[in-house]
Design a protein around this motif. Structure first.
Motif, PDB file in Angstrom:
ATOM      1  N   ARG A  81      13.314   5.277   6.631  1.00 42.38           N
ATOM      2  CA  ARG A  81      12.063   5.492   5.820  1.00 42.38           C
ATOM      3  C   ARG A  81      11.014   6.310   6.018  1.00 42.38           C
ATOM      4  NH1 ARG A  81      14.428   3.179   2.282  1.00 42.38           N
ATOM      5  NH2 ARG A  81      15.344   1.047   2.928  1.00 42.38           N
ATOM      6  N   ARG A  82      10.733   6.682   7.207  1.00 47.92           N
ATOM      7  CA  ARG A  82       9.723   7.708   7.329  1.00 47.92           C
ATOM      8  C   ARG A  82      10.066   8.760   8.650  1.00 47.92           C
ATOM      9  NH1 ARG A  82       4.648   8.594   6.039  1.00 47.92           N
ATOM     10  NH2 ARG A  82       2.874   9.107   7.714  1.00 47.92           N
ATOM     11  N   LEU A  83       9.618  10.143   8.298  1.00 50.04           N
ATOM     12  CA  LEU A  83       9.838  11.031   9.210  1.00 50.04           C
ATOM     13  C   LEU A  83       8.708  11.935   9.112  1.00 50.04           C
ATOM     14  CD1 LEU A  83      11.779  12.768  11.079  1.00 50.04           C
ATOM     15  CD2 LEU A  83      12.415  14.008   9.094  1.00 50.04           C
ATOM     16  N   VAL A  84       8.155  12.193  10.344  1.00 50.66           N
ATOM     17  CA  VAL A  84       6.832  13.288  10.236  1.00 50.66           C
ATOM     18  C   VAL A  84       7.110  14.005  11.396  1.00 50.66           C
ATOM     19  CG1 VAL A  84       4.427  13.078  10.819  1.00 50.66           C
ATOM     20  CG2 VAL A  84       5.478  11.048   9.858  1.00 50.66           C
ATOM     21  N   PHE A  85       6.982  15.496  11.134  1.00 55.19           N
ATOM     22  CA  PHE A  85       6.636  16.490  12.217  1.00 55.19           C
ATOM     23  C   PHE A  85       5.846  17.568  11.870  1.00 55.19           C
ATOM     24  CE2 PHE A  85       9.916  16.888   8.493  1.00 55.19           C
ATOM     25  CZ  PHE A  85       9.347  18.173   8.113  1.00 55.19           C
ATOM     26  N   THR A  86       5.666  18.313  12.808  1.00 57.43           N
ATOM     27  CA  THR A  86       4.616  19.596  12.655  1.00 57.43           C
ATOM     28  C   THR A  86       5.626  20.723  12.273  1.00 57.43           C
ATOM     29  OG1 THR A  86       5.214  20.134  14.875  1.00 57.43           O
ATOM     30  CG2 THR A  86       3.435  18.513  14.761  1.00 57.43           C
ATOM     31  N   TRP A  87       4.864  21.566  11.493  1.00 56.66           N
ATOM     32  CA  TRP A  87       5.381  22.594  11.010  1.00 56.66           C
ATOM     33  C   TRP A  87       4.784  23.847  11.147  1.00 56.66           C
ATOM     34  CZ3 TRP A  87      10.184  23.251   8.424  1.00 56.66           C
ATOM     35  CH2 TRP A  87      10.203  24.287   7.463  1.00 56.66           C
ATOM     36  N   ALA A  88       5.422  24.807  11.861  1.00 59.41           N
ATOM     37  CA  ALA A  88       4.772  26.176  12.335  1.00 59.41           C
ATOM     38  C   ALA A  88       5.626  27.132  12.202  1.00 59.41           C
ATOM     39  CB  ALA A  88       3.940  26.145  13.462  1.00 59.41           C
ATOM     40  N   ILE A  89       5.190  28.353  12.146  1.00 56.58           N
ATOM     41  CA  ILE A  89       6.046  29.550  12.663  1.00 56.58           C
ATOM     42  C   ILE A  89       5.755  30.110  13.984  1.00 56.58           C
ATOM     43  CG2 ILE A  89       6.493  32.091  11.725  1.00 56.58           C
ATOM     44  CD1 ILE A  89       7.215  29.879   9.503  1.00 56.58           C
ATOM     45  N   ARG A  90       6.901  30.359  14.480  1.00 57.12           N
ATOM     46  CA  ARG A  90       6.747  30.815  16.048  1.00 57.12           C
ATOM     47  C   ARG A  90       5.912  32.252  15.994  1.00 57.12           C
ATOM     48  NH1 ARG A  90       9.176  28.887  20.215  1.00 57.12           N
ATOM     49  NH2 ARG A  90      11.195  28.441  19.099  1.00 57.12           N
ATOM     50  N   GLY A  91       4.954  32.171  16.952  1.00 60.31           N
ATOM     51  CA  GLY A  91       4.239  33.311  17.303  1.00 60.31           C
ATOM     52  C   GLY A  91       2.795  33.499  16.313  1.00 60.31           C
ATOM     53  N   GLU A  92       2.739  32.516  15.553  1.00 55.50           N
ATOM     54  CA  GLU A  92       1.565  32.244  14.974  1.00 55.50           C
ATOM     55  C   GLU A  92       0.597  31.434  15.588  1.00 55.50           C
ATOM     56  OE1 GLU A  92       1.879  31.463  10.675  1.00 55.50           O
ATOM     57  OE2 GLU A  92       2.851  33.067  10.295  1.00 55.50           O
ATOM     58  N   SER A  93      -0.539  31.429  15.413  1.00 55.39           N
ATOM     59  CA  SER A  93      -1.702  30.794  16.145  1.00 55.39           C
ATOM     60  C   SER A  93      -1.343  29.187  16.021  1.00 55.39           C
ATOM     61  CB  SER A  93      -3.059  31.069  15.269  1.00 55.39           C
ATOM     62  OG  SER A  93      -3.915  30.014  16.016  1.00 55.39           O
ATOM     63  N   ASP A  94      -1.730  28.387  17.029  1.00 57.15           N
ATOM     64  CA  ASP A  94      -1.591  26.888  17.098  1.00 57.15           C
ATOM     65  C   ASP A  94      -2.294  26.145  15.969  1.00 57.15           C
ATOM     66  OD1 ASP A  94       0.455  27.131  19.087  1.00 57.15           O
ATOM     67  OD2 ASP A  94      -1.001  26.419  20.658  1.00 57.15           O
ATOM     68  N   ASP A  95      -3.429  26.866  15.624  1.00 57.26           N
ATOM     69  CA  ASP A  95      -4.390  26.448  14.748  1.00 57.26           C
ATOM     70  C   ASP A  95      -3.780  26.633  13.227  1.00 57.26           C
ATOM     71  OD1 ASP A  95      -6.237  26.197  16.733  1.00 57.26           O
ATOM     72  OD2 ASP A  95      -7.376  27.948  16.240  1.00 57.26           O
TER      73      ASP A  95
END
Length: 145
Positions: A81-95
């Motif tokens: 039913r549900r999947l939640v994850f963070t999404w980012a590009i390695r090397g970019e700011s955590d913000d």
């Protein structure tokens, strides 16, 4: 003032919810619809997942000679039913990290998937591009079923 902006895309699938859900966690499936030359002009270097809450993923591709590593952490896994994850590009700011939520509901013909990508408000100008990117990928996934 709102600190985030939501980009939402919905698609129906002629498949069981379990099948569509699993396509988000299996590297072999991810390489058929999310990344690779069948989706856009890129080469897949690796697709790695550790599908558990707190586990991570790394989807490393090469586009126009540049290596781009899409990374994230699984925050919520409730199959199917549900999947939640963070999404980012390695090397970019955590913000710059954002969150993607996948919600899947049964319908008589299969299931419907709603993707909500929550971006930092400063990325509002990228909302149309983000919507288009997810639309392209979900269309590719839809074709597999």
């Amino acid at each position: 003032m709102n600190d985030t902006i939501d980009v939402q895309v919905t698609r129906p699938f002629r498949a069981r919810a379990e099948q569509v859900f699993d396509a988000w966690l299996d590297p072999a499936w991810l390489g058929r619809w999310m990344f690779g030359p069948d989706v856009r002009a890129e080469k897949v270097l690796h697709l790695r997942t550790e599908p558990r809450v707190g586990g991570g993923f790394s989807f490393l591709v090469e586009r126009q000679g540049q290596a781009i590593d899409h990374i994230g952490t699984y925050l919520h896994i409730e199959r199917p039913r549900r999947l939640v994850f963070t999404w980012a590009i390695r090397g970019e700011s955590d913000d710059d990290a954002s969150t993607v939520a996948i919600d899947i509901a049964d319908i008589p013909e299969g299931c419907t998937l709603t993707l909500t990508h929550t971006l930092p408000a400063r990325w509002a100008d990228y909302a149309p591009r983000t919507r288009q990117g997810w639309s392209t990928m979900l269309d590719a996934l839809q074709r597999l079923f």
